[in-house]
Design a protein around this motif. Structure first.
Motif, mmCIF file in Angstrom:
data_model
loop_
_atom_site.group_PDB
_atom_site.id
_atom_site.type_symbol
_atom_site.label_atom_id
_atom_site.label_comp_id
_atom_site.label_asym_id
_atom_site.label_seq_id
_atom_site.Cartn_x
_atom_site.Cartn_y
_atom_site.Cartn_z
ATOM 1 N N LEU A 50 55.332 54.656 -13.923
ATOM 2 C CA LEU A 50 56.681 54.331 -14.370
ATOM 3 C C LEU A 50 56.838 52.824 -14.534
ATOM 4 O O LEU A 50 57.378 52.346 -15.514
ATOM 5 N N SER A 51 56.360 52.060 -13.587
ATOM 6 C CA SER A 51 56.513 50.613 -13.646
ATOM 7 C C SER A 51 55.760 50.036 -14.850
ATOM 8 O O SER A 51 56.251 49.144 -15.517
ATOM 9 N N PHE A 52 54.577 50.538 -15.126
ATOM 10 C CA PHE A 52 53.808 50.044 -16.261
ATOM 11 C C PHE A 52 54.538 50.327 -17.564
ATOM 12 O O PHE A 52 54.648 49.459 -18.430
ATOM 13 N N ARG A 53 55.065 51.534 -17.721
ATOM 14 C CA ARG A 53 55.784 51.886 -18.954
ATOM 15 C C ARG A 53 57.030 51.037 -19.126
ATOM 16 O O ARG A 53 57.310 50.546 -20.215
ATOM 17 N N ASN A 54 57.803 50.862 -18.057
ATOM 18 C CA ASN A 54 59.010 50.044 -18.145
ATOM 19 C C ASN A 54 58.678 48.593 -18.458
ATOM 20 O O ASN A 54 59.305 47.970 -19.317
ATOM 21 N N THR A 55 57.703 48.060 -17.747
ATOM 22 C CA THR A 55 57.318 46.671 -17.961
ATOM 23 C C THR A 55 56.793 46.469 -19.383
ATOM 24 O O THR A 55 57.149 45.491 -20.048
ATOM 25 N N ALA A 56 55.983 47.375 -19.860
ATOM 26 C CA ALA A 56 55.454 47.262 -21.216
ATOM 27 C C ALA A 56 56.581 47.315 -22.249
ATOM 28 O O ALA A 56 56.569 46.562 -23.225
ATOM 29 N N GLY A 57 57.560 48.167 -22.036
ATOM 30 C CA GLY A 57 58.696 48.262 -22.952
ATOM 31 C C GLY A 57 59.508 46.983 -22.983
ATOM 32 O O GLY A 57 59.922 46.518 -24.056
ATOM 33 N N ILE A 58 59.732 46.397 -21.827
ATOM 34 C CA ILE A 58 60.483 45.145 -21.766
ATOM 35 C C ILE A 58 59.702 44.030 -22.455
ATOM 36 O O ILE A 58 60.259 43.258 -23.236
ATOM 37 N N HIS A 59 58.413 43.949 -22.193
ATOM 38 C CA HIS A 59 57.593 42.923 -22.840
ATOM 39 C C HIS A 59 57.589 43.090 -24.360
ATOM 40 O O HIS A 59 57.671 42.103 -25.102
ATOM 41 N N GLN A 60 57.502 44.312 -24.827
ATOM 42 C CA GLN A 60 57.514 44.570 -26.269
ATOM 43 C C GLN A 60 58.849 44.147 -26.876
ATOM 44 O O GLN A 60 58.892 43.528 -27.938
ATOM 45 N N ALA A 61 59.936 44.464 -26.201
ATOM 46 C CA ALA A 61 61.259 44.055 -26.693
ATOM 47 C C ALA A 61 61.365 42.540 -26.758
ATOM 48 O O ALA A 61 61.900 41.985 -27.732
ATOM 49 N N ILE A 62 60.856 41.856 -25.761
ATOM 50 C CA ILE A 62 60.885 40.395 -25.760
ATOM 51 C C ILE A 62 60.084 39.851 -26.936
ATOM 52 O O ILE A 62 60.534 38.921 -27.626
ATOM 53 N N ARG A 63 58.917 40.401 -27.197
ATOM 54 C CA ARG A 63 58.096 39.936 -28.334
ATOM 55 C C ARG A 63 58.817 40.151 -29.662
ATOM 56 O O ARG A 63 58.824 39.272 -30.529
ATOM 57 N N ILE A 64 59.437 41.301 -29.834
ATOM 58 C CA ILE A 64 60.139 41.597 -31.090
ATOM 59 C C ILE A 64 61.304 40.637 -31.291
ATOM 60 O O ILE A 64 61.466 40.050 -32.365
ATOM 61 N N ILE A 65 62.113 40.463 -30.253
ATOM 62 C CA ILE A 65 63.284 39.595 -30.383
ATOM 63 C C ILE A 65 62.852 38.142 -30.573
ATOM 64 O O ILE A 65 63.462 37.410 -31.358
ATOM 65 N N SER A 66 61.799 37.723 -29.894
ATOM 66 C CA SER A 66 61.290 36.362 -30.086
ATOM 67 C C SER A 66 60.840 36.145 -31.520
ATOM 68 O O SER A 66 61.109 35.100 -32.119
ATOM 69 N N ARG A 67 60.171 37.130 -32.097
ATOM 70 C CA ARG A 67 59.725 37.014 -33.485
ATOM 71 C C ARG A 67 60.910 36.920 -34.434
ATOM 72 O O ARG A 67 60.937 36.077 -35.336
ATOM 73 N N LEU A 68 61.907 37.768 -34.215
ATOM 74 C CA LEU A 68 63.099 37.727 -35.066
ATOM 75 C C LEU A 68 63.827 36.387 -34.950
ATOM 76 O O LEU A 68 64.270 35.824 -35.954
ATOM 77 N N ALA A 69 63.927 35.878 -33.743
ATOM 78 C CA ALA A 69 64.579 34.581 -33.535
ATOM 79 C C ALA A 69 63.788 33.479 -34.227
ATOM 80 O O ALA A 69 64.375 32.593 -34.865
ATOM 81 N N SER A 70 62.469 33.527 -34.138
ATOM 82 C CA SER A 70 61.634 32.521 -34.802
ATOM 83 C C SER A 70 61.809 32.560 -36.313
ATOM 84 O O SER A 70 61.870 31.515 -36.970
ATOM 85 N N GLU A 71 61.893 33.757 -36.866
ATOM 86 C CA GLU A 71 62.096 33.887 -38.311
ATOM 87 C C GLU A 71 63.430 33.270 -38.732
ATOM 88 O O GLU A 71 63.494 32.541 -39.722
ATOM 89 N N GLN A 72 64.483 33.565 -37.982
ATOM 90 C CA GLN A 72 65.802 33.006 -38.308
ATOM 91 C C GLN A 72 65.813 31.487 -38.150
ATOM 92 O O GLN A 72 66.378 30.779 -38.977
ATOM 93 N N PHE A 73 65.172 30.991 -37.115
ATOM 94 C CA PHE A 73 65.109 29.548 -36.906
ATOM 95 C C PHE A 73 64.325 28.890 -38.035
ATOM 96 O O PHE A 73 64.713 27.836 -38.535
ATOM 97 N N GLY A 74 63.231 29.528 -38.462
ATOM 98 C CA GLY A 74 62.451 29.001 -39.582
ATOM 99 C C GLY A 74 63.275 28.916 -40.855
ATOM 100 O O GLY A 74 63.175 27.945 -41.612
#
Length: 76
Positions: A39-63
């Motif tokens: 359970l912890s691995f799945r939750n942690t992986a999901g949170i990390h994936q969400a962070i990567r996606i949002i970081s990418r979107l923020a970088s695109e908008q900033f660019g």
């Protein structure tokens, strides 16, 4: 998309990243008390994936904002 909308979107992304980071910290604290690695691995992986996606979107908008800024400076 106007600049103010891009800035508002970026602000939302950053706030969401902060919330996800806090959730990850709290989740890690809970794991110290519990022992359910699957359970912890799945939750942690999901949170990390969400962070990567949002970081990418923020970088695109900033660019886009940076490109618009450079265009306006070179156009003056």
């Amino acid at each position: 998309m106007p600049d103010y909308e891009r800035l508002s979107t970026l602000q939302s992304y950053v706030w969401t990243l902060e919330l996800l980071g806090e959730a990850l910290v709290q989740h890690d604290e809970v794991l110290e008390c519990e022992h359910n690695p699957q359970l912890s691995f799945r939750n942690t992986a999901g949170i990390h994936q969400a962070i990567r996606i949002i970081s990418r979107l923020a970088s695109e908008q900033f660019g886009k904002l940076e490109a618009m800024k450079e265009e306006s400076v070179s156009g003056d």
